[in-house]
Scaffold this active site. Sequence first.
Site, mmCIF file in Angstrom:
data_model
loop_
_atom_site.group_PDB
_atom_site.id
_atom_site.type_symbol
_atom_site.label_atom_id
_atom_site.label_comp_id
_atom_site.label_asym_id
_atom_site.label_seq_id
_atom_site.Cartn_x
_atom_site.Cartn_y
_atom_site.Cartn_z
ATOM 1 N N VAL A 142 76.791 75.113 22.032
ATOM 2 C CA VAL A 142 76.182 73.911 21.172
ATOM 3 C C VAL A 142 77.160 74.023 20.297
ATOM 4 O O VAL A 142 77.568 72.568 20.078
ATOM 5 C CB VAL A 142 73.988 73.902 21.000
ATOM 6 C CG1 VAL A 142 74.187 72.881 19.854
ATOM 7 C CG2 VAL A 142 73.734 74.007 21.895
ATOM 8 N N PHE A 173 71.542 67.457 22.970
ATOM 9 C CA PHE A 173 70.921 67.062 24.940
ATOM 10 C C PHE A 173 72.173 67.389 25.392
ATOM 11 O O PHE A 173 71.901 66.748 26.558
ATOM 12 C CB PHE A 173 70.487 65.816 25.220
ATOM 13 C CG PHE A 173 69.427 65.446 23.811
ATOM 14 C CD1 PHE A 173 67.588 65.316 24.120
ATOM 15 C CD2 PHE A 173 69.490 64.755 22.821
ATOM 16 C CE1 PHE A 173 66.756 65.257 23.001
ATOM 17 C CE2 PHE A 173 68.210 64.326 22.096
ATOM 18 C CZ PHE A 173 66.961 64.393 22.315
ATOM 19 N N PHE A 216 67.310 63.595 38.419
ATOM 20 C CA PHE A 216 65.727 64.229 38.321
ATOM 21 C C PHE A 216 64.984 64.113 39.537
ATOM 22 O O PHE A 216 63.822 65.094 39.615
ATOM 23 C CB PHE A 216 66.062 64.610 37.114
ATOM 24 C CG PHE A 216 66.954 65.283 35.936
ATOM 25 C CD1 PHE A 216 68.129 64.804 35.327
ATOM 26 C CD2 PHE A 216 66.150 66.248 35.574
ATOM 27 C CE1 PHE A 216 68.915 65.140 35.359
ATOM 28 C CE2 PHE A 216 67.689 67.381 34.586
ATOM 29 C CZ PHE A 216 68.848 66.442 34.767
ATOM 30 N N GLY A 249 66.476 76.097 36.101
ATOM 31 C CA GLY A 249 66.715 76.721 35.149
ATOM 32 C C GLY A 249 67.005 76.877 34.363
ATOM 33 O O GLY A 249 67.927 75.430 33.265
ATOM 34 N N CYS A 294 67.752 76.067 28.598
ATOM 35 C CA CYS A 294 66.611 74.643 28.240
ATOM 36 C C CYS A 294 65.348 74.518 28.370
ATOM 37 O O CYS A 294 63.724 75.248 27.869
ATOM 38 C CB CYS A 294 67.530 73.513 27.644
ATOM 39 S SG CYS A 294 68.741 73.995 27.147
ATOM 40 N N LYS A 336 73.139 76.445 37.543
ATOM 41 C CA LYS A 336 73.515 74.982 37.901
ATOM 42 C C LYS A 336 75.596 75.168 38.210
ATOM 43 O O LYS A 336 75.822 76.359 38.152
ATOM 44 C CB LYS A 336 73.492 73.660 37.051
ATOM 45 C CG LYS A 336 73.856 74.013 36.012
ATOM 46 C CD LYS A 336 73.496 73.435 34.993
ATOM 47 C CE LYS A 336 74.410 72.422 34.050
ATOM 48 N NZ LYS A 336 74.151 70.518 33.558
HETATM 49 C C1 UDX Z 1 69.172 70.136 30.055
HETATM 50 C C2 UDX Z 1 69.235 69.247 29.491
HETATM 51 O O1 UDX Z 1 69.645 68.582 30.753
HETATM 52 C C3 UDX Z 1 69.975 68.967 28.237
HETATM 53 O O2 UDX Z 1 69.854 67.259 27.902
HETATM 54 C C4 UDX Z 1 68.991 70.254 27.488
HETATM 55 O O3 UDX Z 1 69.791 69.763 25.815
HETATM 56 C C5 UDX Z 1 69.152 71.324 27.899
HETATM 57 O O4 UDX Z 1 68.971 71.882 29.221
HETATM 58 P P1 UDX Z 1 70.996 72.433 31.211
HETATM 59 O O5 UDX Z 1 70.065 73.303 30.929
HETATM 60 O O6 UDX Z 1 72.558 71.901 31.065
HETATM 61 O O7 UDX Z 1 70.979 70.510 30.276
HETATM 62 O O8 UDX Z 1 70.664 71.606 32.560
HETATM 63 P P2 UDX Z 1 70.650 70.264 33.893
HETATM 64 O O9 UDX Z 1 71.325 69.606 34.071
HETATM 65 O O10 UDX Z 1 70.097 69.662 32.803
HETATM 66 O O11 UDX Z 1 69.109 71.112 35.052
HETATM 67 C C6 UDX Z 1 68.567 72.390 34.846
HETATM 68 C C7 UDX Z 1 68.165 72.775 35.464
HETATM 69 O O12 UDX Z 1 68.021 71.909 36.620
HETATM 70 C C8 UDX Z 1 69.169 73.460 36.519
HETATM 71 O O13 UDX Z 1 68.960 74.769 36.630
HETATM 72 C C9 UDX Z 1 69.649 72.388 37.817
HETATM 73 O O14 UDX Z 1 69.871 73.238 39.079
HETATM 74 C C10 UDX Z 1 67.679 71.752 37.524
HETATM 75 N N1 UDX Z 1 67.727 70.601 38.682
HETATM 76 C C11 UDX Z 1 68.296 69.410 38.033
HETATM 77 C C12 UDX Z 1 67.362 70.521 40.007
HETATM 78 O O15 UDX Z 1 66.814 71.386 40.403
HETATM 79 N N2 UDX Z 1 66.720 69.067 40.415
HETATM 80 C C13 UDX Z 1 67.590 68.790 39.028
HETATM 81 O O16 UDX Z 1 67.551 67.280 40.329
HETATM 82 C C14 UDX Z 1 68.175 68.158 37.820
#
Ligand code: UDX
Length: 441
Positions: A11, A152, A252, A260, A263, A323
Amino acid sequence: MNITMVGTGYVGLVSGAGLADFGMHVMCVDKDAERIDKLNAGEIPFYEPGLEELVSRNVKNGRLSFSTDLKTAVNRSLVIFIAVGTPDDGSGQPDLSQLYEVGEELGEIIDDYKVLVIKSTVPVGTNRRIKEMIQVKLKKGLKVNIVSNPEFLREGSAIEDFMRPNRVVLGSNSQKALAIVKDIYRGLYLIETPFVVTNLETAELIKYASNAFLATKISFINEVASICEKIGADVHQVAKAMGLDKRIGPKFLHPGPGYGGSCFPKDTLAFAHLGKTVGSPVSIVEAVIEVNRAQRLRMVTKAEDALGSLQGKTIGILGLTFKPNTSDVRESPAIDIASTLLSKGAAIKAYDPEGMEEFKKAMGDEKISYSSTPYDVAKGAEALVIITEWNEFRSLELKKIKSLLANPVILDLRNIYEPEIMAELGFTYFGVGRGITKAAQ
Ligand code: UDX
């Protein structure tokens, strides 16, 4: 305008470089001298697409610098952003010690009016406590104002999210401080970014409620996926049709091994804790956390469905980060899945384009054999498990993979391949929420 950014993690570094790109003069401060030395030598401590270029461009034009000297940075800045880590303290609560440490130091250093902008994700009430803590330490007559400005940013697309955010949230009880921070972000007015200006507690809650809601969508679709597997439905078509309803939205709703990262796991736990503390339990979020935990273990059950006992079997894993497009393995489903596979007697070979070093650290002494290509992983393995949807896994030479595997079994936990095509190629293919497709005999 001169700005201090305290903390050079995801961040802090992305925001610091981004603000420099907006025309501010930013000094990023970290107490980790080795990290600052590396940054001064042009080394970025983690993988984030585009960050190296953004940092080097702004260092070159003289608007971005790195230092361990908080006092010098603060003395020349009107605004101090704080983006230090608030990791899980081991009990599901954010550990605020780094934040309080910075607060203590600032109380001693500050010698003029300053605006403190807290970017770190903190439990509701923390911004107010930090202000009180600093205020009592300040010399008589001095004043600070606090603005809560939750981030975010998504890892992997953090720069895009910083430059073109869906919204900017600013919480404060000081109109003066709000005006100063709005001015910093004025570049975003040109692209008509919505600003939500509110009080401290509302801003803090917006962050938790947003992340908990996104996590809820993921756990929801993961449970739908389980039902799909039982009844022969296709979760992607269910998600697509759901998402076409504008009230639901398409994002999502991608099933997988569970969310994971740094956050969602931490923020859902903190939000559930907040609900209990104030006597308004958020049972939905409590269920989301439980569904996510179970989802990871359900992925191991898929391996058992495919191979029977895992004792003595070699399993290949592709993808270790939580991810794609990041080197971050914090709370990665791969950690739970690999640990459970090992505890059931399996041997593991693994490959990830960016996350192997971090994964080694996270797994400690656990025995995993790391490979340099997906094909090395496949060689001799009895099943190949795709845990992270890196682009390079989307275009594997599948015939080669099949010839290398001891057993043509693929567990595609991100549904990056089409079941019918995999069956035609002779794989026994398991997706998430799409049933099992056996190779044509
Ligand atoms: C997240 C939020 O999106 C962001 O706004 C916040 O401030 C920080 O946390 P981030 O942790 O970078 O961001 O990843 P994100 O893309 O949101 O994915 C989070 C997790 O959810 C990952 O493990 C991803 O694989 C999983 N995921 C996401 C799913 O399993 N399915 C989906 O449809 C979307």
